[in-house]
Design a protein around this motif. Structure first.
Motif, mmCIF file in Angstrom:
data_model
loop_
_atom_site.group_PDB
_atom_site.id
_atom_site.type_symbol
_atom_site.label_atom_id
_atom_site.label_comp_id
_atom_site.label_asym_id
_atom_site.label_seq_id
_atom_site.Cartn_x
_atom_site.Cartn_y
_atom_site.Cartn_z
ATOM 1 N N ASP A 131 0.822 -1.210 0.000
ATOM 2 C CA ASP A 131 0.000 0.000 0.000
ATOM 3 C C ASP A 131 0.857 1.262 0.000
ATOM 4 N N ALA A 132 1.892 1.272 0.832
ATOM 5 C CA ALA A 132 2.749 2.460 0.907
ATOM 6 C C ALA A 132 3.478 2.697 -0.413
ATOM 7 N N ARG A 133 3.902 1.627 -1.056
ATOM 8 C CA ARG A 133 4.556 1.772 -2.371
ATOM 9 C C ARG A 133 3.587 2.370 -3.386
ATOM 10 N N GLN A 134 2.345 1.912 -3.364
ATOM 11 C CA GLN A 134 1.364 2.425 -4.317
ATOM 12 C C GLN A 134 1.087 3.908 -4.054
ATOM 13 N N ALA A 135 0.961 4.268 -2.790
ATOM 14 C CA ALA A 135 0.735 5.678 -2.448
ATOM 15 C C ALA A 135 1.906 6.539 -2.891
ATOM 16 N N LEU A 136 3.117 6.050 -2.668
ATOM 17 C CA LEU A 136 4.305 6.817 -3.041
ATOM 18 C C LEU A 136 4.402 6.987 -4.550
ATOM 19 N N ALA A 137 4.103 5.934 -5.293
ATOM 20 C CA ALA A 137 4.152 6.020 -6.757
ATOM 21 C C ALA A 137 3.137 7.039 -7.274
ATOM 22 N N LEU A 138 1.937 7.035 -6.705
ATOM 23 C CA LEU A 138 0.911 7.993 -7.122
ATOM 24 C C LEU A 138 1.364 9.420 -6.828
ATOM 25 N N CYS A 139 1.919 9.630 -5.639
ATOM 26 C CA CYS A 139 2.366 10.982 -5.273
ATOM 27 C C CYS A 139 3.509 11.458 -6.160
ATOM 28 N N ARG A 140 4.457 10.582 -6.436
ATOM 29 C CA ARG A 140 5.573 10.973 -7.308
ATOM 30 C C ARG A 140 5.056 11.352 -8.689
ATOM 31 N N GLY A 141 4.094 10.615 -9.191
ATOM 32 C CA GLY A 141 3.565 10.894 -10.518
ATOM 33 C C GLY A 141 2.798 12.200 -10.593
ATOM 34 N N ARG A 142 2.141 12.574 -9.485
ATOM 35 C CA ARG A 142 1.288 13.760 -9.501
ATOM 36 C C ARG A 142 1.959 15.017 -8.938
ATOM 37 N N MET A 143 3.102 14.853 -8.261
ATOM 38 C CA MET A 143 3.779 15.998 -7.658
ATOM 39 C C MET A 143 4.068 17.140 -8.636
ATOM 40 N N PRO A 144 4.517 16.861 -9.874
ATOM 41 C CA PRO A 144 4.801 17.974 -10.791
ATOM 42 C C PRO A 144 3.576 18.820 -11.107
ATOM 43 N N HIS A 145 2.391 18.238 -10.987
ATOM 44 C CA HIS A 145 1.155 18.941 -11.352
ATOM 45 C C HIS A 145 0.496 19.623 -10.151
ATOM 46 N N LEU B 73 3.033 12.576 0.183
ATOM 47 C CA LEU B 73 4.275 11.916 -0.201
ATOM 48 C C LEU B 73 5.169 11.703 1.023
ATOM 49 N N LEU B 74 5.255 12.701 1.906
ATOM 50 C CA LEU B 74 6.062 12.558 3.115
ATOM 51 C C LEU B 74 5.560 11.396 3.969
ATOM 52 N N THR B 75 4.248 11.304 4.112
ATOM 53 C CA THR B 75 3.676 10.208 4.894
ATOM 54 C C THR B 75 3.967 8.866 4.240
ATOM 55 N N ALA B 76 3.891 8.818 2.904
ATOM 56 C CA ALA B 76 4.159 7.565 2.190
ATOM 57 C C ALA B 76 5.603 7.119 2.382
ATOM 58 N N LEU B 77 6.540 8.057 2.314
ATOM 59 C CA LEU B 77 7.945 7.723 2.547
ATOM 60 C C LEU B 77 8.144 7.155 3.949
ATOM 61 N N ASP B 78 7.548 7.815 4.932
ATOM 62 C CA ASP B 78 7.685 7.376 6.314
ATOM 63 C C ASP B 78 7.057 6.003 6.514
ATOM 64 N N GLU B 79 5.854 5.828 5.988
ATOM 65 C CA GLU B 79 5.152 4.556 6.185
ATOM 66 C C GLU B 79 5.852 3.417 5.465
ATOM 67 N N LEU B 80 6.373 3.682 4.277
ATOM 68 C CA LEU B 80 7.078 2.635 3.545
ATOM 69 C C LEU B 80 8.346 2.223 4.288
ATOM 70 N N ALA B 81 9.097 3.200 4.781
ATOM 71 C CA ALA B 81 10.320 2.888 5.517
ATOM 72 C C ALA B 81 10.003 2.090 6.774
ATOM 73 N N ARG B 82 9.012 2.526 7.539
ATOM 74 C CA ARG B 82 8.648 1.821 8.772
ATOM 75 C C ARG B 82 8.166 0.400 8.484
ATOM 76 N N SER B 83 7.382 0.245 7.428
ATOM 77 C CA SER B 83 6.837 -1.070 7.105
ATOM 78 C C SER B 83 7.935 -2.024 6.649
ATOM 79 N N LEU B 84 8.849 -1.519 5.824
ATOM 80 C CA LEU B 84 9.971 -2.350 5.389
ATOM 81 C C LEU B 84 10.839 -2.755 6.577
ATOM 82 N N ASP B 85 11.071 -1.812 7.476
ATOM 83 C CA ASP B 85 11.885 -2.119 8.651
ATOM 84 C C ASP B 85 11.210 -3.185 9.510
#
Length: 241
Positions: free
Chosen positions: A109-123, A132-144
């Motif tokens: 889930d965190a990977r999907q959220a991060l990918a969506l945010c990266r794709g939409r950030m320029p717009h 995006l900040l939350t997705a980075l944090d959640e992905l790191a915590r979940s992987l750990d």
């Protein structure tokens, strides 16, 4: 309207009765006015957040999954708002899954959220940046938590880099930076780089002490935890020497 609703929700999130009433009002209204879908998703997400904070993870998942279903519906209006709510709901589901011991699902889930945010950030950087900040944090915590601190590390480092850039101009980010540094120290220590782990932890401790001085007692526990980690890393370094 979305910003007004979101602002009200932030004030009401700790009151389950109010959140339940708001959901009950928005759900039938959404069937008549589909443009209210993101508002209903937001209300469900905030109620899920309150449920998760109380430890009611199964009930929280029911709400957040309804929010995700709403955001998946085809829409011709408020597309950006819908996508922001979708990414935020993915982040919340990742958090609930991680806290429930379902780390691998949380990572997805965190990977999907991060990918969506990266794709939409320029717009829409202002809309997607916080998510995006939350997705980075959640992905790191979940992987750990899934036993992959080496994979968590680059996401923790990216989060710290972004927050370092934001904090001087927006002081409210200092607490997030302190938390990110604390987590980063843990990831680094788990891959065996104790000197770098100690450096991140000491910076986190310095920030937390400053925040605790500015807001007495608000960060006392964080100071205690960062102090504990610093002592732990120092002891391990001494043992290595």
């Amino acid at each position: 309207m979305a910003h007004r609703v979101a602002g009200a929700l932030r004030q009401w999130v700790r009151d389950p009765e109010i959140m339940t009433t708001l959901v009950a009002i928005l759900r039938p209204a959404t069937s008549v006015l589909p443009g209210l879908g993101p508002d209903l998703a937001c209300a469900l997400r905030f109620r899920a957040l309150g449920l998760a904070a109380a430890g009611w993870y199964d009930d929280a998942l029911i709400d957040v999954e309804e929010a995700l279903r709403i955001c998946r519906r085809p829409t011709t209006v408020r597309r950006t708002t819908t996508e922001v709510q979708y990414a935020a709901a993915l982040n919340l589901r990742a958090n609930v899954l991680r806290c429930s011991g379902r780390e691998r699902e949380a990572v997805a889930d965190a990977r999907q959220a991060l990918a969506l945010c990266r794709g939409r950030m320029p717009h829409a950087p202002r809309r997607f940046g916080p998510v995006l900040l939350t997705a980075l944090d959640e992905l790191a915590r979940s992987l750990d938590k899934a036993g992959e601190p080496g994979q968590a590390l680059p996401f923790g480092e990216e989060l710290v880099r972004i927050l370092r850039h934001l904090a001087p101009r927006r002081p409210r980010y200092n607490s997030f930076l302190a938390a990110a540094l604390h987590q980063l120290g843990s990831y680094i220590s788990e891959v065996g780089e104790l000197t770098d782990a100690l450096r991140a932890t000491e910076e986190s401790l310095e920030l937390y002490r400053r925040l605790d001085y500015e807001q007495p007692e608000s960060f006392a526990l964080h100071v205690e935890l960062a102090t504990y980690n610093r002592t732990l890393f120092l002891d391990r370094l001494k043992q290595q020497g």
